[in-house]
Motif scaffolding. Structure first.
Motif, PDB file in Angstrom:
ATOM      1  N   GLN A  34      38.684  47.331  40.736  1.00 40.43           N
ATOM      2  CA  GLN A  34      38.850  46.112  41.531  1.00 40.43           C
ATOM      3  C   GLN A  34      38.972  46.437  43.015  1.00 40.43           C
ATOM      4  O   GLN A  34      38.450  45.699  43.873  1.00 40.43           O
ATOM      5  CB  GLN A  34      40.088  45.345  41.072  1.00 40.43           C
ATOM      6  N   HIS A  38      36.500  44.932  45.872  1.00 32.02           N
ATOM      7  CA  HIS A  38      36.996  44.247  47.069  1.00 32.02           C
ATOM      8  C   HIS A  38      36.501  44.940  48.331  1.00 32.02           C
ATOM      9  O   HIS A  38      36.201  44.278  49.334  1.00 32.02           O
ATOM     10  CB  HIS A  38      38.521  44.216  47.055  1.00 32.02           C
ATOM     11  N   GLU A  59      45.772  48.620  48.983  1.00 29.97           N
ATOM     12  CA  GLU A  59      45.018  47.563  48.304  1.00 29.97           C
ATOM     13  C   GLU A  59      45.218  47.649  46.787  1.00 29.97           C
ATOM     14  O   GLU A  59      45.339  46.624  46.109  1.00 29.97           O
ATOM     15  CB  GLU A  59      43.538  47.674  48.649  1.00 29.97           C
ATOM     16  N   ARG A  62      48.593  46.144  46.081  1.00 27.32           N
ATOM     17  CA  ARG A  62      48.572  44.697  46.309  1.00 27.32           C
ATOM     18  C   ARG A  62      47.970  43.984  45.099  1.00 27.32           C
ATOM     19  O   ARG A  62      48.520  42.986  44.613  1.00 27.32           O
ATOM     20  CB  ARG A  62      47.760  44.367  47.564  1.00 27.32           C
ATOM     21  N   LEU A  63      46.849  44.493  44.599  1.00 22.83           N
ATOM     22  CA  LEU A  63      46.205  43.891  43.438  1.00 22.83           C
ATOM     23  C   LEU A  63      47.075  44.017  42.194  1.00 22.83           C
ATOM     24  O   LEU A  63      47.202  43.074  41.411  1.00 22.83           O
ATOM     25  CB  LEU A  63      44.844  44.546  43.201  1.00 22.83           C
ATOM     26  N   ASN A  65      50.400  44.371  41.937  1.00 24.06           N
ATOM     27  CA  ASN A  65      51.608  43.558  41.992  1.00 24.06           C
ATOM     28  C   ASN A  65      51.298  42.067  41.978  1.00 24.06           C
ATOM     29  O   ASN A  65      52.109  41.272  41.494  1.00 24.06           O
ATOM     30  CB  ASN A  65      52.430  43.929  43.234  1.00 24.06           C
ATOM     31  N   LYS A  66      50.138  41.682  42.484  1.00 19.25           N
ATOM     32  CA  LYS A  66      49.728  40.282  42.418  1.00 19.25           C
ATOM     33  C   LYS A  66      49.400  39.890  40.984  1.00 19.25           C
ATOM     34  O   LYS A  66      49.759  38.795  40.522  1.00 19.25           O
ATOM     35  CB  LYS A  66      48.511  40.052  43.306  1.00 19.25           C
ATOM     36  N   ALA A  67      48.755  40.795  40.254  1.00 21.36           N
ATOM     37  CA  ALA A  67      48.353  40.491  38.870  1.00 21.36           C
ATOM     38  C   ALA A  67      49.539  40.476  37.935  1.00 21.36           C
ATOM     39  O   ALA A  67      49.617  39.657  37.015  1.00 21.36           O
ATOM     40  CB  ALA A  67      47.319  41.509  38.395  1.00 21.36           C
ATOM     41  N   ASN A  68      50.477  41.398  38.152  1.00 14.30           N
ATOM     42  CA  ASN A  68      51.606  41.519  37.226  1.00 14.30           C
ATOM     43  C   ASN A  68      52.794  42.117  37.967  1.00 14.30           C
ATOM     44  O   ASN A  68      53.051  43.319  37.887  1.00 14.30           O
ATOM     45  CB  ASN A  68      51.223  42.393  36.031  1.00 14.30           C
ATOM     46  N   PRO A  69      53.540  41.293  38.703  1.00 12.38           N
ATOM     47  CA  PRO A  69      54.627  41.823  39.536  1.00 12.38           C
ATOM     48  C   PRO A  69      55.744  42.483  38.744  1.00 12.38           C
ATOM     49  O   PRO A  69      56.502  43.279  39.276  1.00 12.38           O
ATOM     50  CB  PRO A  69      55.137  40.579  40.274  1.00 12.38           C
ATOM     51  N   ARG A  91      58.824  48.639  41.272  1.00 19.78           N
ATOM     52  CA  ARG A  91      58.766  49.008  42.691  1.00 19.78           C
ATOM     53  C   ARG A  91      59.376  50.388  42.957  1.00 19.78           C
ATOM     54  O   ARG A  91      58.774  51.182  43.692  1.00 19.78           O
ATOM     55  CB  ARG A  91      59.460  47.933  43.533  1.00 19.78           C
ATOM     56  N   ASP A 114      54.070  47.641  51.949  1.00 18.05           N
ATOM     57  CA  ASP A 114      54.325  46.473  52.797  1.00 18.05           C
ATOM     58  C   ASP A 114      55.829  46.184  52.864  1.00 18.05           C
ATOM     59  O   ASP A 114      56.282  45.068  52.595  1.00 18.05           O
ATOM     60  CB  ASP A 114      53.566  45.248  52.285  1.00 18.05           C
TER      61      ASP A 114
END
Length: 261
Positions: A34, A38, A59, A62-63, A65-69, A91, A114
């Motif tokens: 992915q 991107h 990146e 980011r992907l 944690n966005k999909a499955n935090p 984390r 971040d």
């Protein structure tokens, strides 16, 4: 062309990190794919003021944690160390692996996640605490300086370990191992009666498989290529945080490490 070459050279390390974070090579590779998609679809995706490697890892996370935090890593076929990593909170696991596996600086880790450098410190400390919770064990300290030995004992007990003996000589060290189960050895190399901590460790390793951390003012005496290899070596004078971090890693990634009874 230079970007493509840099990305290609980074992929093996990124795939390794992805597997460690997700607990599965397939799941890790899916997210790496992915990232590449991107990158192709979004010119300028990577920051200009950071190395390409840092941008790719940023990146990826980011992907992920966005999909499955709240992702938890898990793979029944994983090694014992990988299964232990999978039990760390997401984390802290990500931060710890960036620092320990990928050798990112605190600043690079903060940018990749971040977050702030202060939070990176907090996350890695949490990872260390969780790691110790899994492998708290019985410790043998081989050290002839009483104050140093007491400092080490305080650090170890503060982490949840139990110090079963403080040995000042080769003979005392071997006797301590023969008398009870030992899960970790902290060893100086120059002992009170002129005997060698290296020889003591050699004798101990003939009877049990146990992680060893050498703590010495003479690190050059370990650079001989002879057994035991100084995989974990701390130079005196030491900082308590260094002892905590190195002993945690020595236990966590050792196949023979066992929790305290």
């Amino acid at each position: 062309m230079r970007l493509a070459s840099t990305v290609a050279s980074t992929l093996p390390a990124l795939r390794r990190y992805a597997r460690a974070v997700t607990g599965s090579q397939k799941a890790g590779d899916d997210f790496v794919a992915q990232v590449l998609e991107h990158l192709i679809a979004t010119p300028g995706l990577l920051p200009d003021d950071q190395p390409v490697r840092i941008g790719l890892y940023r990146e990826f996370l980011r992907l992920l944690n966005k999909a499955n935090p709240d992702q938890q890593a898990g793979d029944p076929e994983a090694s014992p160390a990988d299964r232990r990593l999978g039990q760390l909170s997401p984390r802290p696991r990500q931060a710890y692996l960036l620092r320990a596996l990928e050798d990112f600086s605190p600043e690079q880790t903060a940018f990749t996640l971040d977050t702030s450098v202060q939070n990176v410190t907090a996350l890695t400390e949490q990872a260390n605490r969780e790691m110790i919770g899994q492998v708290a064990t019985d410790v043998l300290i081989i050290e002839d300086e009483p104050m140093i030995a007491l400092d080490l004992k305080a650090i170890m007990t503060g982490l949840g370990h139990r110090v079963i003996a403080i040995a000042r000589t080769h003979r005392e060290a071997v006797e301590a191992v023969n008398a009870g189960r030992v899960g970790l050895v902290l060893a100086d190399i120059q002992l009170a009666d002129g005997s060698s901590g290296i020889d003591a460790v050699n004798d101990i390793l003939e009877s049990i498989g146990v992680p060893v951390v050498f703590i010495t003012a003479f690190p050059e005496r370990l650079l001989t290529g002879e057994r035991p290899e100084p995989t974990f070596l701390i130079t005196k004078p030491f900082q308590p945080e260094t002892i905590k971090a190195i002993t945690s890693q020595a236990l966590f990634f050792n196949l023979n490490a066992h929790p305290r009874d």
